[in-house]
Design a protein around this motif. Structure first.
Motif, PDB file in Angstrom:
ATOM      1  N   LYS A 143       4.758   5.404  -9.111  1.00  0.00           N
ATOM      2  CA  LYS A 143       4.026   4.379  -9.844  1.00  0.00           C
ATOM      3  C   LYS A 143       4.996   3.261 -10.250  1.00  0.00           C
ATOM      4  N   ILE A 144       4.595   2.037  -9.994  1.00  0.00           N
ATOM      5  CA  ILE A 144       5.442   0.881 -10.285  1.00  0.00           C
ATOM      6  C   ILE A 144       4.636  -0.111 -11.112  1.00  0.00           C
ATOM      7  N   ASP A 145       5.218  -0.610 -12.142  1.00  0.00           N
ATOM      8  CA  ASP A 145       4.561  -1.601 -12.993  1.00  0.00           C
ATOM      9  C   ASP A 145       4.665  -2.969 -12.321  1.00  0.00           C
ATOM     10  N   VAL A 146       3.579  -3.384 -11.695  1.00  0.00           N
ATOM     11  CA  VAL A 146       3.537  -4.659 -10.964  1.00  0.00           C
ATOM     12  C   VAL A 146       2.767  -5.672 -11.793  1.00  0.00           C
ATOM     13  N   LYS A 147       3.308  -6.867 -11.910  1.00  0.00           N
ATOM     14  CA  LYS A 147       2.607  -7.917 -12.637  1.00  0.00           C
ATOM     15  C   LYS A 147       1.351  -8.327 -11.870  1.00  0.00           C
ATOM     16  N   GLY A 148       0.253  -8.398 -12.585  1.00  0.00           N
ATOM     17  CA  GLY A 148      -1.033  -8.667 -11.971  1.00  0.00           C
ATOM     18  C   GLY A 148      -2.035  -7.615 -12.419  1.00  0.00           C
ATOM     19  N   ILE A 149      -3.245  -7.672 -11.877  1.00  0.00           N
ATOM     20  CA  ILE A 149      -4.271  -6.710 -12.256  1.00  0.00           C
ATOM     21  C   ILE A 149      -5.002  -6.192 -11.024  1.00  0.00           C
ATOM     22  N   VAL A 150      -5.522  -4.955 -11.140  1.00  0.00           N
ATOM     23  CA  VAL A 150      -6.403  -4.381 -10.130  1.00  0.00           C
ATOM     24  C   VAL A 150      -7.797  -4.289 -10.733  1.00  0.00           C
ATOM     25  N   ARG A 215     -12.595  16.310  -4.870  1.00  0.00           N
ATOM     26  CA  ARG A 215     -11.293  16.138  -5.529  1.00  0.00           C
ATOM     27  C   ARG A 215     -10.234  15.555  -4.586  1.00  0.00           C
ATOM     28  N   GLU A 216     -10.680  14.670  -3.714  1.00  0.00           N
ATOM     29  CA  GLU A 216      -9.765  13.992  -2.799  1.00  0.00           C
ATOM     30  C   GLU A 216     -10.140  12.523  -2.709  1.00  0.00           C
ATOM     31  N   LEU A 217      -9.123  11.673  -2.640  1.00  0.00           N
ATOM     32  CA  LEU A 217      -9.327  10.253  -2.388  1.00  0.00           C
ATOM     33  C   LEU A 217      -9.409  10.038  -0.875  1.00  0.00           C
ATOM     34  N   ILE A 218     -10.534   9.553  -0.409  1.00  0.00           N
ATOM     35  CA  ILE A 218     -10.690   9.227   1.007  1.00  0.00           C
ATOM     36  C   ILE A 218     -10.552   7.714   1.121  1.00  0.00           C
ATOM     37  N   ILE A 219      -9.430   7.261   1.654  1.00  0.00           N
ATOM     38  CA  ILE A 219      -9.150   5.827   1.705  1.00  0.00           C
ATOM     39  C   ILE A 219      -9.518   5.309   3.093  1.00  0.00           C
ATOM     40  N   ARG A 220     -10.572   4.531   3.138  1.00  0.00           N
ATOM     41  CA  ARG A 220     -11.122   4.046   4.412  1.00  0.00           C
ATOM     42  C   ARG A 220     -10.410   2.790   4.905  1.00  0.00           C
ATOM     43  N   GLU A 221      -9.920   1.999   3.960  1.00  0.00           N
ATOM     44  CA  GLU A 221      -9.263   0.746   4.353  1.00  0.00           C
ATOM     45  C   GLU A 221      -8.247   0.362   3.285  1.00  0.00           C
ATOM     46  N   PHE A 222      -7.051   0.023   3.715  1.00  0.00           N
ATOM     47  CA  PHE A 222      -5.972  -0.354   2.804  1.00  0.00           C
ATOM     48  C   PHE A 222      -5.358  -1.635   3.363  1.00  0.00           C
ATOM     49  N   VAL A 223      -5.672  -2.751   2.725  1.00  0.00           N
ATOM     50  CA  VAL A 223      -5.264  -4.067   3.218  1.00  0.00           C
ATOM     51  C   VAL A 223      -4.402  -4.743   2.158  1.00  0.00           C
ATOM     52  N   SER A 229       1.347  -6.270  -3.668  1.00  0.00           N
ATOM     53  CA  SER A 229      -0.044  -5.788  -3.622  1.00  0.00           C
ATOM     54  C   SER A 229      -0.105  -4.344  -3.119  1.00  0.00           C
ATOM     55  N   ARG A 230       0.751  -3.992  -2.167  1.00  0.00           N
ATOM     56  CA  ARG A 230       0.775  -2.604  -1.691  1.00  0.00           C
ATOM     57  C   ARG A 230       1.173  -1.659  -2.822  1.00  0.00           C
ATOM     58  N   GLN A 231       2.212  -2.003  -3.564  1.00  0.00           N
ATOM     59  CA  GLN A 231       2.668  -1.157  -4.659  1.00  0.00           C
ATOM     60  C   GLN A 231       1.632  -1.065  -5.780  1.00  0.00           C
ATOM     61  N   ALA A 232       1.000  -2.175  -6.096  1.00  0.00           N
ATOM     62  CA  ALA A 232       0.011  -2.178  -7.168  1.00  0.00           C
ATOM     63  C   ALA A 232      -1.192  -1.311  -6.821  1.00  0.00           C
ATOM     64  N   LEU A 233      -1.648  -1.402  -5.590  1.00  0.00           N
ATOM     65  CA  LEU A 233      -2.810  -0.598  -5.172  1.00  0.00           C
ATOM     66  C   LEU A 233      -2.466   0.883  -5.125  1.00  0.00           C
ATOM     67  N   TRP A 234      -1.236   1.208  -4.700  1.00  0.00           N
ATOM     68  CA  TRP A 234      -0.832   2.616  -4.694  1.00  0.00           C
ATOM     69  C   TRP A 234      -0.693   3.147  -6.119  1.00  0.00           C
ATOM     70  N   THR A 235      -0.235   2.325  -7.030  1.00  0.00           N
ATOM     71  CA  THR A 235      -0.155   2.755  -8.428  1.00  0.00           C
ATOM     72  C   THR A 235      -1.549   3.015  -8.980  1.00  0.00           C
ATOM     73  N   HIS A 240      -5.160   8.294 -10.361  1.00  0.00           N
ATOM     74  CA  HIS A 240      -6.219   9.303 -10.228  1.00  0.00           C
ATOM     75  C   HIS A 240      -5.639  10.716 -10.212  1.00  0.00           C
ATOM     76  N   ASP A 241      -4.349  10.871 -10.509  1.00  0.00           N
ATOM     77  CA  ASP A 241      -3.677  12.146 -10.278  1.00  0.00           C
ATOM     78  C   ASP A 241      -4.274  13.312 -11.059  1.00  0.00           C
ATOM     79  N   SER A 242      -4.934  13.044 -12.178  1.00  0.00           N
ATOM     80  CA  SER A 242      -5.562  14.140 -12.922  1.00  0.00           C
ATOM     81  C   SER A 242      -6.930  14.513 -12.365  1.00  0.00           C
ATOM     82  N   MET A 243      -7.450  13.688 -11.453  1.00  0.00           N
ATOM     83  CA  MET A 243      -8.799  13.892 -10.918  1.00  0.00           C
ATOM     84  C   MET A 243      -8.800  14.475  -9.512  1.00  0.00           C
ATOM     85  N   VAL A 244      -7.693  14.289  -8.775  1.00  0.00           N
ATOM     86  CA  VAL A 244      -7.684  14.650  -7.360  1.00  0.00           C
ATOM     87  C   VAL A 244      -6.469  15.507  -7.033  1.00  0.00           C
ATOM     88  N   THR A 245      -6.550  16.155  -5.879  1.00  0.00           N
ATOM     89  CA  THR A 245      -5.409  16.946  -5.393  1.00  0.00           C
ATOM     90  C   THR A 245      -4.601  16.188  -4.354  1.00  0.00           C
TER      91      THR A 245
END
Length: 391
Positions: A143-150, A215-223, A229-235, A240-245
């Motif tokens: 997890k990286i603290d990126v300036k901006g918002i999701v 309990r899984e994140l199914i990521i259909r598209e990552f742009v 932006s890549r780091q922020a979206l991954w953060t 969701h780490d308490s919700m998924v495996t």
């Protein structure tokens, strides 16, 4: 035997064949929705004694190629009743469809094969691969603290997806140009979440399409347009780490390097041959293509093998100017007179950028002297292919 487009009264016939061939069953509600969207002019069928024996759908689509848009005929839903199989009906449909696409000016055709060797016989060839990743939570990116918002699931953000996708997809050959209708009916659905990253200046710079399932994140598209932006979206996903495996990433481009960037790259990775492509009209395609310019203009004799599109088959005089502009003129002559000999499938993947001339020469997919092969290496720019859609 008659080959023709379906008419508006033949919806039930097409659904019955499709359900049987692909082993699914539509609910009454889905069938009603399907009938509302039924476009019989896109479905070509072979009829025997008035009965539908085989069919396919020909979609008028566009794809990205070298930063421009090219008309493409997408073939889908190829199906035959079991009692009509192995009678050459699909072969007749494919040949007819090639003629139809050629007349319509569609210089490329793509399809998702049920059996790769079958479609190779008709000139289609694998043009892209897709990766799938399975990543347990313990191996997520840091997890990286990126300036901006999701922003998550904000309806007003949906219009940003098309702009971001268009920019990202234009980096690859063979990605689909998506219409509004395609976004609404083939990409987004009620189970799909979306999240968009905005820079501190308020610019949308990346998005993900995903769903939560078992309990899984199914990521259909990552742009993403940049590393922030890549780091922020991954953060955002890692939160969701308490919700998924874990997470499953689908339709990842073959040039993606995410595993290398992970703290522990030992994750499950799968690489699959995906869609097949085919040049429909070699002359039109080559003459619209941007080759790499050399010090001087040069020409050679090219023999293209294409038994199912006779307008491509034969000996050609191929010239490329010092500005990278090509001319292809058909001439009289035999295969043995070709300086370079290849089939239409090999020509397709060379010009799309999936494979290089030297490696195709090495495995016998094209023949020519070292000088001619090097010329091909010099004039065909290095490119990459991808496709994030299915049809």
């Amino acid at each position: 035997m008659e080959i023709r487009q379906l008419n508006s009264t033949e919806f039930e016939d097409s659904v019955s064949l499709s359900q049987y061939a692909f082993q699914y069953k539509l609910s009454t509600e889905d069938k009603e929705k399907g009938q509302e969207r039924f476009k019989p002019e896109r479905i070509w069928g072979i009829f025997e004694n008035g009965a539908l024996s085989a069919m396919l759908t020909l979609l008028p689509l566009e794809v990205n190629l070298q930063g421009r848009t090219v008309s493409m005929g997408g073939i889908a839903g190829v199906s035959t009743w079991p009692e009509n199989r192995r009678q050459g009906l699909v072969a007749k449909l494919l040949s007819h469809t090639l003629e139809t696409m050629n007349e319509a000016g569609q210089t490329l055709s793509f399809l998702h094969p049920f059996l790769i060797p079958f479609y190779r016989k008709f000139g289609w060839e694998i043009y892209c691969e897709t990766k799938n990743y399975t990543i347990p939570v313990s191996k997520f990116p840091r997890k990286i603290d990126v300036k901006g918002i999701v922003r998550r699931d904000v309806r007003e953000d949906l219009e940003k997806l098309e702009l971001l996708y268009k920019h990202f997809a234009s980096q690859y050959n063979g990605t689909l140009v998506r219409s509004k209708d395609w976004w609404e009916h083939s990409v987004l659905n009620e189970n799909t979440h979306h999240a968009v990253f905005y820079s501190p200046e308020g610019d949308a710079e990346g998005y993900i399409l995903y769903r939560l399932e078992n309990r899984e994140l199914i990521i259909r598209e990552f742009v993403y347009l940049n590393e922030a932006s890549r780091q922020a979206l991954w953060t955002f996903l890692a939160n969701h780490d308490s919700m998924v495996t874990g997470a499953a990433l689908k339709f990842v481009p073959s040039d993606d390097i995410l595993p290398f960037l992970l703290p522990d790259p030992r994750i499950t990775q799968e690489n699959h041959p995906y869609f097949m492509g085919r040049i429909v009209n070699a002359k039109a395609f080559v003459e619209e293509y941007s080759f790499s310019g050399l010090a001087s203009s040069r020409q050679l004799k090219l023999f293209i093998e294409d038994q199912h599109a006779p307008w491509n088959h034969g000996l050609w005089e191929w010239q490329v100017t010092d500005q990278g502009i090509a001319f292809l003129e058909k001439i009289e002559g035999e295969r043995a007179q070709g300086d370079v000999v290849l089939d239409i499938g090999t020509l397709t993947i060379l010009l799309l950028g999936y494979k290089r001339p030297a490696e195709m020469a090495k495995v016998g997919r094209l023949t020519g002297s070292d000088t001619e092969v090097q010329w091909l290496e010099d004039i065909i720019p290095a490119q990459k292919t991808a496709l994030f859609d299915f049809f």
